[in-house]
Design an enzyme around this catalytic site. Structure first.
Site, short mmCIF file in Angstrom:
data_model
loop_
_atom_site.label_atom_id
_atom_site.label_comp_id
_atom_site.label_asym_id
_atom_site.label_seq_id
_atom_site.Cartn_x
_atom_site.Cartn_y
_atom_site.Cartn_z
N GLY A 65 0.83 -1.19 0.00
CA GLY A 65 0.00 0.00 0.00
C GLY A 65 0.87 1.24 0.00
O GLY A 65 2.08 1.18 0.23
N GLY A 113 0.31 -5.13 0.66
CA GLY A 113 -0.90 -5.07 -0.15
C GLY A 113 -0.83 -5.86 -1.43
O GLY A 113 -1.87 -6.30 -1.96
N GLU A 136 5.66 -5.67 7.62
CA GLU A 136 5.03 -4.59 8.39
C GLU A 136 5.73 -4.27 9.70
O GLU A 136 5.76 -3.10 10.12
CB GLU A 136 3.56 -4.94 8.64
N ASP A 144 -1.35 -7.36 7.51
CA ASP A 144 -2.78 -7.16 7.26
C ASP A 144 -3.15 -7.79 5.92
O ASP A 144 -2.54 -8.76 5.51
CB ASP A 144 -3.13 -5.67 7.36
#
Length: 342
Positions: A65, A113, A136, A144
């Site tokens: 992301g 992502g 992350e 995530d």
């Protein structure tokens, strides 16, 4: 639609191309919105028999992301980041439930992502150039995009190794971890896609998929399963330090550079994800954790150190694992208010 996601249909195959090559196709709100718009249309259209996801340029499918945008949102109250994650995780769930062949070409860099739009498909392809990661914890964040669903279901404890180090792994490792299914040589991807269009997915796989090379991570399951069985991150690091495998010491070195709160929450998140029944259930938990991260010190500080000021010297708070309390961790799992819905 947006120029950042290119879509076309060729002989019944919907092709979606992530198109921000200068940013290694990092996902932004417009791209997520475009995927959320086109995928249900293709799913419902009887003329579409398969979908192929690829990335523009030579560097990779998707580097994750747009975390610099998340940094700025977090500093301004977090509304844009919460909306991005809400919409992104719904797309991850759409992909996980897609009823037709969804072929993700996870070539080159596939992180964060990128895993979310690639590794929940039902035909997941990697190559010898694949460099995958859920990195992350290095920016004070927690895996995530359904990452904890996959990590919790990896064989033995190699998923925990990937989660707590955040280190990249190969295409062969991705197959061993359960993040991918098929190995197609990088220089055959264009022919592979052309064959899907000309024939069908099974025929194209039969012509181009090859036996993957051995997985380095799978080969190290002995010490990984042993050391990552410890109940706490501190215990895992101690077990790694006590082991005689040099790779175990290297893993401990990496983990000790990561955010203590992010590491502790990640361990708990992966364990809880393993007890949840579906990808959608895990995405609800991840949305809660991500929203809590927006309120944390370490997410803003981690992105600042790695991607804004680029001094590579994050000042984590709490500064060490011993200072992280049970209450600190539990606060990451409270309702997001509103929670993610599908």
């Amino acid at each position: 639609m947006t120029d950042d996601l290119l879509t076309r249909v060729d002989n019944g195959v919907g092709i979606a191309t992530l198109n921000r090559p200068k940013a290694i196709n990092s996902l932004n709100q417009a791209m997520v919105d475009a995927l959320a718009e086109v995928l249900p249309v293709w799913a419902a259209d009887d003329a579409i028999r398969a979908v192929v996801l690829d990335g523009a340029g030579e560097r990779g499918l998707c580097a994750g992301g747009d975390v610099v945008a998340i940094y700025h949102s977090a500093r301004a109250g977090g509304a844009e980041a919460r909306k991005f994650w809400f919409d992104e995780y719904r797309v991850n769930a759409l992909i996980g439930a897609f009823g037709k062949p969804y072929v993700s070409l996870m070539d080159g860099i596939v992180m964060g992502g990128g895993v979310g739009v690639g590794a929940h498909g039902n035909v997941r392809v990697v190559t010898e150039t694949t460099k995958m990661a859920m990195p992350e914890v290095g920016i004070g964040f927690i895996p995530d995009v359904g990452g904890t669903y996959l990590l919790s279901r990896a064989p033995g404890r190699i998923g925990l190794h990937a989660a707590l180090t955040g280190s990249p792994f190969s295409g062969a490792d991705a197959i061993a971890l359960g993040f991918a299914d098929h190995f197609v040589p990088h220089d055959k991807l264009a022919e592979f896609t052309a064959d899907i269009i000309a024939t069908d997915v099974p025929t194209a796989l039969g012509r181009h998929a090859v036996e993957p090379p051995p997985s380095a991570l799978a080969a190290q399951r002995g010490w990984i399963d042993e050391c990552f069985a410890a109940p706490t991150v501190a215990g895992i690091i101690a077990a790694l330090r006590a082991h005689d495998a040099p790779e175990a010491h290297a893993a401990a070195d990496v983990i000790q550079t990561r955010s203590p709160i992010a590491l502790t929450v990640t361990l708990e998140a992966v364990r809880r994800a393993g007890e949840l029944a579906t990808l959608a259930d895990v995405l609800v938990q991840e949305f809660r954790v991500s929203c809590a991260s927006l309120r944390s010190h370490d997410l803003v500080e981690g992105i600042r150190a790695q991607l804004v000021d680029k001094d590579r010297n994050p000042q984590w708070s709490p500064a060490d694992l011993a200072a992280v309390t049970t209450a600190d961790v539990d606060a990451y799992f409270v309702d997001a208010d509103p929670d993610l819905t599908f």
